[in-house]
Enzyme design. Sequence first.
Site, mmCIF file in Angstrom:
data_model
loop_
_atom_site.group_PDB
_atom_site.id
_atom_site.type_symbol
_atom_site.label_atom_id
_atom_site.label_comp_id
_atom_site.label_asym_id
_atom_site.label_seq_id
_atom_site.Cartn_x
_atom_site.Cartn_y
_atom_site.Cartn_z
ATOM 1 N N THR A 1 10.360 -7.899 -11.461
ATOM 2 C CA THR A 1 9.674 -9.162 -11.728
ATOM 3 C C THR A 1 8.451 -9.294 -10.832
ATOM 4 O O THR A 1 8.540 -9.043 -9.624
ATOM 5 C CB THR A 1 10.637 -10.337 -11.482
ATOM 6 N N ASN B 1 -6.987 5.246 9.071
ATOM 7 C CA ASN B 1 -6.484 4.090 9.806
ATOM 8 C C ASN B 1 -6.466 4.316 11.312
ATOM 9 O O ASN B 1 -6.638 3.379 12.079
ATOM 10 C CB ASN B 1 -5.090 3.695 9.311
ATOM 11 N N GLN C 1 -7.024 1.213 3.988
ATOM 12 C CA GLN C 1 -7.809 0.805 5.159
ATOM 13 C C GLN C 1 -9.280 0.569 4.787
ATOM 14 O O GLN C 1 -9.970 -0.198 5.440
ATOM 15 C CB GLN C 1 -7.697 1.893 6.238
ATOM 16 N N CYS D 1 4.371 6.210 18.670
ATOM 17 C CA CYS D 1 5.814 6.143 18.562
ATOM 18 C C CYS D 1 6.265 4.928 19.361
ATOM 19 O O CYS D 1 5.912 4.777 20.524
ATOM 20 C CB CYS D 1 6.363 7.421 19.174
ATOM 21 N N GLY E 1 0.819 -1.207 0.000
ATOM 22 C CA GLY E 1 0.000 0.000 0.000
ATOM 23 C C GLY E 1 0.852 1.255 0.000
ATOM 24 O O GLY E 1 0.559 2.232 -0.703
ATOM 25 N N SER E 2 1.925 1.242 0.765
ATOM 26 C CA SER E 2 2.808 2.413 0.833
ATOM 27 C C SER E 2 3.390 2.726 -0.543
ATOM 28 O O SER E 2 3.498 3.891 -0.935
ATOM 29 C CB SER E 2 3.961 2.158 1.807
ATOM 30 N N HIS F 1 -2.664 -6.891 2.616
ATOM 31 C CA HIS F 1 -2.688 -7.484 3.967
ATOM 32 C C HIS F 1 -3.705 -6.822 4.890
ATOM 33 O O HIS F 1 -3.923 -7.283 6.008
ATOM 34 C CB HIS F 1 -1.292 -7.489 4.599
HETATM 35 C C1 LIG Z 1 -1.590 0.031 6.215
HETATM 36 C C2 LIG Z 1 -1.833 1.298 5.503
HETATM 37 C C3 LIG Z 1 -0.925 1.769 4.525
HETATM 38 C C4 LIG Z 1 0.346 1.039 4.211
HETATM 39 O O1 LIG Z 1 0.108 -0.166 3.556
HETATM 40 P P1 LIG Z 1 1.298 -1.263 3.507
HETATM 41 O O2 LIG Z 1 0.779 -2.290 2.558
HETATM 42 O O3 LIG Z 1 1.445 -1.763 4.899
HETATM 43 O O4 LIG Z 1 2.494 -0.564 3.005
HETATM 44 C C5 LIG Z 1 -1.216 2.937 3.880
HETATM 45 N N1 LIG Z 1 -2.328 3.624 4.149
HETATM 46 C C6 LIG Z 1 -3.233 3.217 5.070
HETATM 47 C C7 LIG Z 1 -4.457 4.019 5.309
HETATM 48 C C8 LIG Z 1 -3.007 2.045 5.779
HETATM 49 O O5 LIG Z 1 -3.889 1.650 6.693
#
Ligand SMILES: *Cc1c(COP(=O)(O)O)cnc(C)c1O
Length: 406
Positions: free
Chosen positions: A257, A171, A199, A345, A88-89, A221
Amino acid sequence: MSHLAIRESGAHVKMHIMANIYLDHAASTPVDERVLDAMLPYFSEHYGNPSSMHYFGQRAEAAVEAAREAMAGCLGASPSEIVFTACGSESDNLAVRGSAFAQRERRGATHILSTPVEHSAVRKTVEQLQTLHGFELEYLPVDEYGRVSPEDLAARLRSDTAVVSVIFANNEIGSINPIADLAAICRQQGIPIHSDAVQATSQIDIDTRRLGVDLLSLGAHKFYGPKGVGALFVREDTPLIPPLTGGGQEFGLRPGTHNVPLIVGMARALEITKEDMLEDNAHFSELRDRIIEGLSGMVPDARLTGHPRERLPNHASFVFRGVDGNRLLAALDMAGFACSSGSACKTGLPEPSECLLALGLEREWAMGSLRVTVGRHTRIAEIEAFLEAAPPIIERLRAAAPEASS
Ligand SMILES: *Cc1c(COP(=O)(O)O)cnc(C)c1O
């Protein structure tokens, strides 16, 4: 906290065995068994590189393209609008950085609109575009629930806005933004809009046509798929300059890949999510409402964070005045409950989350945050156990905290 420490104390051994309850589905979800089954052959049997010409490559490529079609079908998109990424990032980065660079290249646009309540994958990206790349970053105001209003967006959107990025479902606090209304304003002006739906995907039926967004990020995930794979919806003819360069995979937008088993798993996970969504959401919201009712009723000086109704069905989040959120998480973990504070944190000096401060909460409240997110396998008995355990823990920590003297 280590399990060793828990085992050293006889009292906690029992608790550890009795309860190990996962209430942190906003952080990650278990891989669905059906997803795992779909993935397995692509680790060992069908191991070809989808970019190879031969039989093995074609077999893998067919799986990637079937996954792309399945995901497009779930999202109201065409297959050529689905780009596979590694999380997602990364989708957030490709969308925001890629769009900002492309819009500057094409029309000299250097203004970025985002919000103070984005996930760090968006927030750090727009900050870097400002500090290192000369873009002008402006944050849209959010209300006390962390939501953006269409009027505020309309008032701040400019002809030189390169990209707008607004989180779909938050989130940390679960609030859902009116993305379709925000996107309509951007479309009118021809400005691309991205939404981080990482999310949101597990609980909101996402139809990219109806929503009208140009870019939308997913991460497997968070919807019972594997970690390390994501996708970006890129509406046809949305220009992007890819931050990563290399091979021509993914329409030239994401080299590398393909991770075939993870892509296959993500597509299966999204199909299941869509199929089961009504049932899942009914289950989630029943548990969530019990948590909100329980904690609000039993704990003094507790506030729900995020919108009371326009929130994710599985998401309960609170602040408790005069409680140290990190100590609260540790104490709950010790008692067998895995929760989160949203974006605490993990080391060093604890600071209140920027999201909570953006809601206008004072530090004394914002430091004591708790996020409880339920999942498909969460049972009501687990919630009742949590509601029995949590209030006395919160009260104990409040009594111990120096701020509590007031
Ligand atoms: C978890 C999350 C991400 C990051 O996703 P990853 O697959 O863990 O990199 C980005 N944005 C939101 C809102 C999330 O909840």
